[in-house]
Design a protein around this motif. Structure first.
Motif, PDB file in Angstrom:
ATOM      1  N   LEU A 195       0.840  -1.205   0.000  1.00 34.38           N
ATOM      2  CA  LEU A 195       0.000   0.000   0.000  1.00 34.38           C
ATOM      3  C   LEU A 195       0.871   1.251   0.000  1.00 34.38           C
ATOM      4  O   LEU A 195       0.646   2.181  -0.773  1.00 34.38           O
ATOM      5  N   GLU A 196       1.884   1.234   0.871  1.00 33.07           N
ATOM      6  CA  GLU A 196       2.737   2.414   1.015  1.00 33.07           C
ATOM      7  C   GLU A 196       3.558   2.652  -0.254  1.00 33.07           C
ATOM      8  O   GLU A 196       3.777   3.796  -0.650  1.00 33.07           O
ATOM      9  N   LEU A 197       3.996   1.577  -0.899  1.00 37.88           N
ATOM     10  CA  LEU A 197       4.722   1.728  -2.168  1.00 37.88           C
ATOM     11  C   LEU A 197       3.794   2.345  -3.223  1.00 37.88           C
ATOM     12  O   LEU A 197       4.194   3.246  -3.965  1.00 37.88           O
ATOM     13  N   CYS A 198       2.548   1.880  -3.274  1.00 38.79           N
ATOM     14  CA  CYS A 198       1.603   2.405  -4.260  1.00 38.79           C
ATOM     15  C   CYS A 198       1.270   3.874  -3.988  1.00 38.79           C
ATOM     16  O   CYS A 198       1.176   4.674  -4.922  1.00 38.79           O
ATOM     17  N   VAL A 199       1.107   4.241  -2.716  1.00 40.54           N
ATOM     18  CA  VAL A 199       0.843   5.646  -2.375  1.00 40.54           C
ATOM     19  C   VAL A 199       2.023   6.510  -2.821  1.00 40.54           C
ATOM     20  O   VAL A 199       1.844   7.575  -3.420  1.00 40.54           O
ATOM     21  N   TYR A 200       3.230   6.010  -2.570  1.00 39.39           N
ATOM     22  CA  TYR A 200       4.455   6.723  -2.978  1.00 39.39           C
ATOM     23  C   TYR A 200       4.482   6.931  -4.499  1.00 39.39           C
ATOM     24  O   TYR A 200       4.738   8.035  -4.986  1.00 39.39           O
ATOM     25  N   LEU A 201       4.178   5.870  -5.256  1.00 36.21           N
ATOM     26  CA  LEU A 201       4.212   5.957  -6.717  1.00 36.21           C
ATOM     27  C   LEU A 201       3.053   6.810  -7.250  1.00 36.21           C
ATOM     28  O   LEU A 201       3.218   7.524  -8.239  1.00 36.21           O
ATOM     29  N   CYS A 202       1.895   6.745  -6.591  1.00 38.38           N
ATOM     30  CA  CYS A 202       0.753   7.584  -6.996  1.00 38.38           C
ATOM     31  C   CYS A 202       1.129   9.061  -6.893  1.00 38.38           C
ATOM     32  O   CYS A 202       0.813   9.855  -7.782  1.00 38.38           O
ATOM     33  N   LYS A 203       1.807   9.414  -5.807  1.00 44.37           N
ATOM     34  CA  LYS A 203       2.196  10.817  -5.619  1.00 44.37           C
ATOM     35  C   LYS A 203       3.281  11.218  -6.618  1.00 44.37           C
ATOM     36  O   LYS A 203       3.288  12.325  -7.147  1.00 44.37           O
ATOM     37  N   TYR A 220       3.810  10.012  -9.651  1.00 46.03           N
ATOM     38  CA  TYR A 220       3.358  10.086 -11.047  1.00 46.03           C
ATOM     39  C   TYR A 220       1.945  10.635 -11.214  1.00 46.03           C
ATOM     40  O   TYR A 220       1.438  10.686 -12.335  1.00 46.03           O
ATOM     41  N   GLY A 221       1.303  11.048 -10.114  1.00 46.03           N
ATOM     42  CA  GLY A 221      -0.055  11.585 -10.219  1.00 46.03           C
ATOM     43  C   GLY A 221      -1.100  10.527 -10.530  1.00 46.03           C
ATOM     44  O   GLY A 221      -2.149  10.829 -11.092  1.00 46.03           O
ATOM     45  N   PHE A 222      -0.807   9.266 -10.153  1.00 46.85           N
ATOM     46  CA  PHE A 222      -1.791   8.201 -10.346  1.00 46.85           C
ATOM     47  C   PHE A 222      -2.877   8.315  -9.274  1.00 46.85           C
ATOM     48  O   PHE A 222      -2.650   8.885  -8.213  1.00 46.85           O
ATOM     49  N   SER A 223      -4.040   7.686  -9.561  1.00 48.53           N
ATOM     50  CA  SER A 223      -5.041   7.493  -8.516  1.00 48.53           C
ATOM     51  C   SER A 223      -5.151   5.993  -8.250  1.00 48.53           C
ATOM     52  O   SER A 223      -4.520   5.179  -8.933  1.00 48.53           O
ATOM     53  N   ASP A 224      -5.983   5.631  -7.270  1.00 51.98           N
ATOM     54  CA  ASP A 224      -6.184   4.213  -6.950  1.00 51.98           C
ATOM     55  C   ASP A 224      -6.691   3.446  -8.178  1.00 51.98           C
ATOM     56  O   ASP A 224      -6.430   2.253  -8.313  1.00 51.98           O
ATOM     57  N   LYS A 225      -7.397   4.132  -9.057  1.00 55.07           N
ATOM     58  CA  LYS A 225      -7.961   3.466 -10.245  1.00 55.07           C
ATOM     59  C   LYS A 225      -6.882   3.018 -11.241  1.00 55.07           C
ATOM     60  O   LYS A 225      -7.166   2.230 -12.151  1.00 55.07           O
ATOM     61  N   THR A 278     -10.328  -3.918  -2.061  1.00 56.94           N
ATOM     62  CA  THR A 278      -9.946  -3.367  -0.751  1.00 56.94           C
ATOM     63  C   THR A 278      -8.599  -2.651  -0.871  1.00 56.94           C
ATOM     64  O   THR A 278      -8.381  -1.624  -0.235  1.00 56.94           O
ATOM     65  N   PHE A 279      -7.724  -3.202  -1.716  1.00 58.90           N
ATOM     66  CA  PHE A 279      -6.391  -2.604  -1.873  1.00 58.90           C
ATOM     67  C   PHE A 279      -6.506  -1.187  -2.442  1.00 58.90           C
ATOM     68  O   PHE A 279      -5.922  -0.240  -1.913  1.00 58.90           O
ATOM     69  N   ARG A 280      -7.311  -1.055  -3.510  1.00 58.88           N
ATOM     70  CA  ARG A 280      -7.495   0.280  -4.115  1.00 58.88           C
ATOM     71  C   ARG A 280      -8.181   1.232  -3.139  1.00 58.88           C
ATOM     72  O   ARG A 280      -7.806   2.408  -3.041  1.00 58.88           O
ATOM     73  N   VAL A 318      -5.605   2.441  -0.706  1.00 57.96           N
ATOM     74  CA  VAL A 318      -4.715   3.445  -1.313  1.00 57.96           C
ATOM     75  C   VAL A 318      -5.432   4.793  -1.372  1.00 57.96           C
ATOM     76  O   VAL A 318      -4.866   5.829  -1.003  1.00 57.96           O
ATOM     77  N   LYS A 319      -6.706   4.761  -1.788  1.00 57.37           N
ATOM     78  CA  LYS A 319      -7.495   5.997  -1.903  1.00 57.37           C
ATOM     79  C   LYS A 319      -7.600   6.699  -0.542  1.00 57.37           C
ATOM     80  O   LYS A 319      -7.417   7.912  -0.444  1.00 57.37           O
ATOM     81  N   ARG A 320      -7.880   5.896   0.504  1.00 53.81           N
ATOM     82  CA  ARG A 320      -8.003   6.460   1.856  1.00 53.81           C
ATOM     83  C   ARG A 320      -6.675   7.076   2.316  1.00 53.81           C
ATOM     84  O   ARG A 320      -6.636   8.198   2.830  1.00 53.81           O
ATOM     85  N   LEU A 321      -5.570   6.365   2.071  1.00 52.68           N
ATOM     86  CA  LEU A 321      -4.258   6.879   2.493  1.00 52.68           C
ATOM     87  C   LEU A 321      -3.899   8.158   1.742  1.00 52.68           C
ATOM     88  O   LEU A 321      -3.360   9.099   2.325  1.00 52.68           O
ATOM     89  N   LEU A 322      -4.227   8.210   0.441  1.00 53.67           N
ATOM     90  CA  LEU A 322      -3.931   9.422  -0.346  1.00 53.67           C
ATOM     91  C   LEU A 322      -4.749  10.602   0.182  1.00 53.67           C
ATOM     92  O   LEU A 322      -4.231  11.709   0.299  1.00 53.67           O
ATOM     93  N   SER A 323      -6.021  10.369   0.541  1.00 52.65           N
ATOM     94  CA  SER A 323      -6.855  11.483   1.006  1.00 52.65           C
ATOM     95  C   SER A 323      -6.450  11.907   2.415  1.00 52.65           C
ATOM     96  O   SER A 323      -6.503  13.082   2.746  1.00 52.65           O
TER      97      SER A 323
END
Ligand code: ZN
Length: 233
Positions: free
Chosen positions: A128-136, A138-143, A176-178, A181-186
Motif C-alpha cells: 500500500l505504502e509503495l503504491c501511495v508513494y508511486l501515486c504521488k 506520477y499523479g496516479f489514482s487508486d484506479k 480493498t487494496f485500491r 490506497v485511496k483512503r491513504l492518499l486522502s
C-alpha cells in the motif's frame, strides 16, 4: 515503507535500456513459497543476506527467463519487511507478459506459504505504502492500480492468477487494496484542509488609530476574553 534500492544492472531487461511513461501500477506476487528478498535481489548488501545458490535476478536471464520487475517486497535477513527498487521506475520492465510492460510499473510481493496472517498484513501494508508513494510521484489514482490477473482480463497481461489467489485468503482483494490506497492518499491531503478551517468571529470594535485598538484589546483581555486579538486589514 522501508525503501531500499538495488538496481539489477546485470539483468538483460536493464541492459535493454528502454524507458516508458508510466501510466499505472501492476501488483504481482511471486508464485513460490520463499518470502526472502535475497532469493530475487542481490548481491548481498549486508541487509539482504547471502543467496547461497546465487540464483537472484541480478543476472542476464534468471533461470533462463526474460524477467525483471521494478521492485520486490519481502523479508530481509533479520526477518523485517522491506521494499527493494530493482529498476528505475520509468524503465520498461518484463513483468506482465503483455502490453502492460509498455505502461505499468510492476512489483512483486514475495509469497510465503500463503497462510501466515502476520506476514500477509505486513507485506500488504508495505505494498500500500509503495503504491501511495508511486501515486504521488506520477499523479496516479487508486484506479490506475491493477494486479496481474486483472491485467489478463483486460488483455494486457499473460494468464496468471496473482494476486487474487492469495489476498482473499486473508479477507482482502484488489478492491480493498485500491480503497486503502485511496483512503491513504486522502488522509495525506487532510492537514492542508484543516488550515483552511472557517470560524465565526465576534468583533467588539473598529479603530483607525492603533493605540485605541490596543486599549480596547487590553480591556477585553482584562474582562476575561484572553483569546482576543487585533486584526488589521
Ligand atoms: Zn505476475
Amino acid at each position: 515503507m522501508n525503501l531500499h534500492k538495488l538496481i539489477l544492472t546485470n539483468n538483460a531487461c536493464f541492459k535493454a535500456g528502454k524507458t516508458i511513461l508510466p501510466k499505472g501500477i501492476m501488483v504481482h506476487s511471486t508464485g513460490a513459497n520463499n518470502p526472502w528478498l535475497k532469493r530475487y535481489v542481490g548481491p548481498d548488501d549486508g541487509l539482504l543476506g547471502k543467496n547461497q545458490y546465487n540464483n537472484h535476478w541480478n543476472q542476464d536471464k534468471p533461470g533462463g527467463r526474460q524477467v525483471c520487475v521494478h521492485a520486490f517486497i519481502g523479508k530481509l535477513a533479520d526477518g523485517s519487511i522491506a521494499t527493494y527498487q530493482t529498476l528505475p521506475w520509468n524503465h520498461r520492465g518484463w513483468h506482465a507478459g503483455g502490453t502492460a510492460n509498455n505502461s505499468h510499473i510492476g512489483f512483486e510481493i514475495c509469497e510465503d506459504g500463503l497462510t501466515d496472517a502476520s506476514y500477509f498484513s505486513a507485506v500488504y501494508k508495505e505494498a500500500l505504502e509503495l503504491c501511495v508513494y508511486l501515486c504521488k510521484l506520477y499523479g496516479f489514482s487508486d484506479k490506475d492500480i491493477i494486479c496481474h490477473s486483472e491485467g489478463y482480463k483486460l488483455g494486457i497481461a499473460s494468464n496468471h492468477a496473482d494476486v487474487m489467489h492469495w489476498f482473499p485468503k486473508h479477507g482482502k482483494n484488489m478492491g480493498t487494496f485500491r480503497a486503502d490506497v485511496k483512503r491513504l492518499l486522502s488522509e495525506e491531503n487532510k492537514p492542508a484542509e484543516s488550515v483552511k478551517k472557517k470560524y465565526y468571529r465576534v468583533q467588539i470594535g473598529a479603530y483607525s488609530v492603533k493605540t485605541n485598538a490596543e486599549a480596547q484589546l487590553a480591556k477585553a483581555k482584562k474582562a476575561g476574553f484572553t483569546d482576543a486579538f487585533i486584526k488589521y486589514d
